[in-house]
Write a protein that holds these residues in place. Structure first.
Motif, PDB file in Angstrom:
ATOM      1  N   THR A  56       9.896  -5.369   3.707  1.00  0.00           N
ATOM      2  CA  THR A  56       9.245  -5.711   4.965  1.00  0.00           C
ATOM      3  C   THR A  56       7.935  -6.443   4.712  1.00  0.00           C
ATOM      4  N   VAL A  57       7.494  -7.176   5.728  1.00  0.00           N
ATOM      5  CA  VAL A  57       6.237  -7.908   5.603  1.00  0.00           C
ATOM      6  C   VAL A  57       5.081  -6.947   5.356  1.00  0.00           C
ATOM      7  N   PHE A  58       5.078  -5.819   6.052  1.00  0.00           N
ATOM      8  CA  PHE A  58       4.008  -4.831   5.881  1.00  0.00           C
ATOM      9  C   PHE A  58       3.929  -4.369   4.425  1.00  0.00           C
ATOM     10  N   ARG A  59       5.085  -4.051   3.826  1.00  0.00           N
ATOM     11  CA  ARG A  59       5.097  -3.577   2.432  1.00  0.00           C
ATOM     12  C   ARG A  59       4.711  -4.688   1.451  1.00  0.00           C
ATOM     13  N   PRO A 105      -2.753  -3.291   5.844  1.00  0.00           N
ATOM     14  CA  PRO A 105      -2.418  -4.677   6.172  1.00  0.00           C
ATOM     15  C   PRO A 105      -2.689  -5.047   7.630  1.00  0.00           C
ATOM     16  N   LEU A 106      -2.493  -4.110   8.556  1.00  0.00           N
ATOM     17  CA  LEU A 106      -2.759  -4.399   9.964  1.00  0.00           C
ATOM     18  C   LEU A 106      -4.255  -4.582  10.207  1.00  0.00           C
ATOM     19  N   GLN A 107      -5.067  -3.720   9.597  1.00  0.00           N
ATOM     20  CA  GLN A 107      -6.519  -3.848   9.755  1.00  0.00           C
ATOM     21  C   GLN A 107      -7.014  -5.151   9.152  1.00  0.00           C
ATOM     22  N   LYS A 119      -2.887  -4.146  -2.938  1.00  0.00           N
ATOM     23  CA  LYS A 119      -2.976  -3.221  -4.072  1.00  0.00           C
ATOM     24  C   LYS A 119      -3.177  -3.998  -5.371  1.00  0.00           C
ATOM     25  N   ASP A 120      -2.419  -5.070  -5.547  1.00  0.00           N
ATOM     26  CA  ASP A 120      -2.533  -5.895  -6.763  1.00  0.00           C
ATOM     27  C   ASP A 120      -3.896  -6.562  -6.875  1.00  0.00           C
ATOM     28  N   ASN A 121      -4.564  -6.763  -5.725  1.00  0.00           N
ATOM     29  CA  ASN A 121      -5.870  -7.424  -5.717  1.00  0.00           C
ATOM     30  C   ASN A 121      -7.021  -6.446  -5.481  1.00  0.00           C
TER      31      ASN A 121
END
Length: 206
Positions: free
Chosen positions: A68-71, A86-88, A78-80
């Motif tokens: 999903t886009v959210f994931r 993601p919504l915030q 997380k990688d950065n």
């Protein structure tokens, strides 16, 4: 592994006809997440209008929904080393982007799938505080039809700044366009985003 990678998300825009030569620049979400894309149109007397197409991710609690886009966004942050929802992040950075454009005296047309009830959600309130209004609800009221075929509320909308003059607008039936959402349309007064005087060109039959 030979598997074809399939990821959801992304936005696109298409311009055609007389509007193409008015496009001064185009681009997308600077993080490269496909959260929004845009055209900047220029008119006479330095009139500038930014048209934005945006997709706000839908939060899911399914552990298996890695595609999903959210994931996808969650993994990117997380990688950065960004410890944010993601919504915030979407809301914060889109509002900052819109406010920056308005400070530059640009007019705004925002077409968005918000994945949230546009009549009751906080996201709608944030856009209104930025100075945007719903062109469709401003004309037809808040008794909006569901805009996703399995949903019960409207989650898609077209917002404009107060200096954009709009005309007829509405919702298409399901199936009259690609995907599982209704098509939304708004007639925009071209002079309000381009300026100047328009001459009618009469095409003669050969």
């Amino acid at each position: 592994s030979g598997k074809k990678m399939h990821l959801y998300g992304g936005t696109m825009m298409l311009a055609q006809g007389q509007h193409c030569h008015r496009i001064a620049s185009m681009g997308a979400d600077e993080r490269g997440l496909g959260r929004w894309s845009w055209f900047l149109l220029t008119g006479v007397d330095n009139i500038k209008t930014r048209i934005i197409s945006a997709y706000r991710p839908c939060k899911t609690n399914k552990v298996t929904s890695n595609g999903t886009v959210f994931r996808q966004h969650l993994q990117y942050y997380k990688d950065n080393d960004i410890d944010e929802c993601p919504l915030q992040m979407f809301d914060k950075e889109l509002m900052e982007y819109i406010r920056k454009c308005i400070r530059k005296k640009e007019k705004i047309i925002l077409m968005i799938d918000s994945n949230e009830d546009i009549n009751q959600g906080e996201f709608n309130n944030k856009l209104q505080r930025c100075g945007l209004i719903s062109a469709l609800r401003n004309r037809h009221g808040t008794n909006t039809p569901p805009t996703q075929h399995s949903g019960s509320v409207a989650i898609d909308d077209i917002y404009v700044t107060h200096n954009i003059l709009t005309g007829k607008c509405g919702y298409l039936p399901f199936g009259e366009g690609p995907g599982d959402h209704r098509g939304l349309f708004v007639d925009i007064n071209l002079q309000s985003i381009i300026g100047g005087e328009f001459q009618k060109v009469h095409r003669q039959q050969a």
